[in-house]
Scaffold this active site. Structure first.
Site, PDB file in Angstrom:
ATOM      1  CB  CYS A  33      53.309  54.211  39.234  1.00  0.00           C
ATOM      2  SG  CYS A  33      52.862  54.712  41.024  1.00  0.00           S
ATOM      3  CG  HIS A  87      55.892  57.521  40.247  1.00  0.00           C
ATOM      4  ND1 HIS A  87      54.610  57.283  39.677  1.00  0.00           N
ATOM      5  CD2 HIS A  87      56.948  57.558  39.402  1.00  0.00           C
ATOM      6  CE1 HIS A  87      54.827  57.117  38.396  1.00  0.00           C
ATOM      7  NE2 HIS A  87      56.339  57.250  38.090  1.00  0.00           N
ATOM      8  CG  HIS A 105      57.617  55.562  35.124  1.00  0.00           C
ATOM      9  ND1 HIS A 105      56.745  56.532  35.549  1.00  0.00           N
ATOM     10  CD2 HIS A 105      58.335  55.820  33.913  1.00  0.00           C
ATOM     11  CE1 HIS A 105      57.304  57.716  34.703  1.00  0.00           C
ATOM     12  NE2 HIS A 105      58.172  57.479  33.920  1.00  0.00           N
TER      13      HIS A 105
END
Length: 135
Positions: A33, A87, A105
């Protein structure tokens, strides 16, 4: 020429479908990510740190979901942590009335776009940062 959120998304979308690869930021092999975010912004001559926790300290804080713009970074807790950023994604679209947003992402299914209303992400949302502060 200043970089816009649309510019960021156009670069990021080039990598749709690439696999998730922990620790990677390689447009031929895959991304994690923060590697995707770092790589996309680097292509536009904007330097960001490499990991999501550090990226969460960059730019300006976006106070509410309704204030999000295309190109903003959105952060979520990690899968194993309920308190620590783990994340990151890039906002592709926002509903300013509801605050729902979509973001690109590198997740378990590779580089893709998800909605903030997906329970998995909705529960883990931490906040957002605006890197493109001049627009």
């Amino acid at each position: 020429m200043s970089v816009t959120g649309v510019d960021v998304i156009n670069v990021a979308k080039k990598y749709m479908g690439l696999p998730y690869r922990y620790g990677m930021m390689n447009p031929k092999r895959g991304f994690d990510c923060s590697g995707l975010v770092h790589y996309v912004f680097k292509q536009l001559n904007i330097t960001l740190t490499r990991n999501s926790r550090a990226q969460y300290q960059e730019g300006e804080k976006v106070e509410t979901r309704k204030e999000l713009r295309t190109g903003d970074l959105v952060f979520f807790t990690g899968v194993r942590s309920k308190t620590t950023v783990g994340h990151v994604g890039i906002v592709t679209e926002v509903n300013p009335e509801t605050g729902e947003f979509w973001f690109i992402h590198a997740g378990r299914k590779g580089v893709c776009i998800n909605s903030s209303s997906d329970g998995h992400y909705n529960r883990r949302y931490v906040g957002a940062r605006r890197i493109l502060v001049s627009i």
